[in-house]
Enzyme design. Sequence first.
Site: not given
Length: 609
Positions: A2, A27, A74, A100-101, A482, A486, A489, A505, A604
């Site tokens: 947050c 955030r 968030w 935040n936390g 990567e 992306k 996301e 396989h 983020k």
Amino acid sequence: MCGIVGYIGKRDVQPILLNGLSKLEYRGYDSAGIAVLVQDQLKISKAEGRLANLSGQLDKEPLKGSMGIGHTRWATHGRPSDVNSHPHTDMSGKFTVVHNGIVENYMELKKELEDNGVIFASETDTEVIAHLLAEHYEGDIYTAMLEVIQKLQGAYSLGVMTEYEPDKIIAVRQASPLVIGAGQGEYFMASDISALIQHTREVYILEDGDLAILTQEGVSITKVETGEPAACKLLHIDWDADQVEKGPFEHFMLKEIHEQPLTLRNTMLGRINDQDQVNFPELAHAAGAFQQVDKIFIVACGTAYHAGLVGSTVIEKLTRIPVQCDIASEFRYRDPIITDRTLVIVVSQSGETADTLAALQESRRQGAKVLAITNVPTSSVARDADYVIATKAGPEIAVASTKAYTAQLLAFYLFSIYLAQERQTLATELHTKLIQGLKALPVQVEKVLENANEVKLYAESIKDAESLFFIGRGLDYAVALEGSLKLKEISYIHSEAYAAGELKHGTLALIEKDTPVIALATHMDLYEKTVSNIKEVKARGAHVMGITVEGNVGLLNSVDEICFIPPSHHLLAPILAVVPLQLISYYASLALENDIDKPRNLAKSVTVE
């Protein structure tokens, strides 16, 4: 994850809080709220959804005052809703808190409070803090705060106000970032510097266990455990506030993709001398420290982990030291074998990633030296590590990391050469090729960006795909991971990355007619094998986009579409190969009309485990 802000001074607080929250919305953006002291009474306005919802609410019913705190959320405990939005209050409404936390023992605390007659309004862990403050308050908010902190377990940064003491804000940090900004007759509080930079460049970076009291007259910072003054120094921030604006770009992500040539130049600046030797001025105190290293762990999360996969290969090849790359959230739980000859490299864009911080602390506890690669030299990771390499990418606002990733790759290349120089394991010819290749990268990335329209058309063609696969060998596989991340996301298209040699396989069972496959083929020593794997998926109906080095025109015979990157040493190819993948993800998401900078369910930096 947050964002919190606070202000005390003489100006109208509402626009300051909203502006600060707008800089922190990356955030967390499922709800937002502010608390303002209006004529010595706490008034709160909060709303589910984006910050614009709160702003519209405040346009109709503004909160006038010169002291307040704010929050953009968030969700961790409690679904996104108006009632679960911060700030939270006690039953009387005279104490308010932003947080935040995570309060790990909140269920136990909540039960105790409910047994004492407290009625909770929300589903959040944060609300217990407000009720505890009311329970412990006996005329001094500082003392009450100290008593409440003793009951809390977990990670938190807090902003607290009470009607009973309308001249101060309390700020507390424990394993969650918090900075204090100092102005003339006014003081600020925020989760990171970007929320303060247009008001002041003088900041205190709070350490774990710091408690700050903000008034119009000044700020007092003490250690919670001892009550003694904290050793916080006032720092001057010299980066430009314009760096956190989009400028002519539609989204921060596109802006940050296009900033990569500058980021690469900045990260190299001053680190390659006139004799083409890699030199880190910030590692001058580490002279000879890496001579006895016999094992290296690279520990990171998400995109940083993918950079670590590239770094592990390059370090091993150039130094012949065994390297293992680990996901930070798993690292310490598997009881890794660490000695005083182990070097642990932790990688974090923000420098506040909770799992990475925990891995760092466990590594130091077991006697290892720790090197941090981070974009924020004032961060927790940077302060706790023995050595720091700053990536110099500048603020990265989009949730999907781009320029921070390529800066991390460059930091790994530079450190690998530096370490090989120190241990004398790098042949002169290879050293020369790598240095020349590094110097060419910024211009080569610019060339890739000039051809963005080529991949834009492909990106638009895959927007309706149900699944997409990335394949590659060697370092191409690390880049494929990567690229897949992306795409997931920000476009929400299901995608997976596979080592191309693993197709037989099991993975081939997933390939059917017109399945999109992006195949990376930038390593000439693995090129023929990769082409063979491409033919395997083509034979089963896949539609293949190939990414390869200029000159490999023969690949056109095996793929449906192709994207060329400039030629470079194969160890350096990941920086060039990832740029088209970033653009594909961006343009696919744009075609789907997604919120590119703020993808659903993500924030983020993850500052809680």
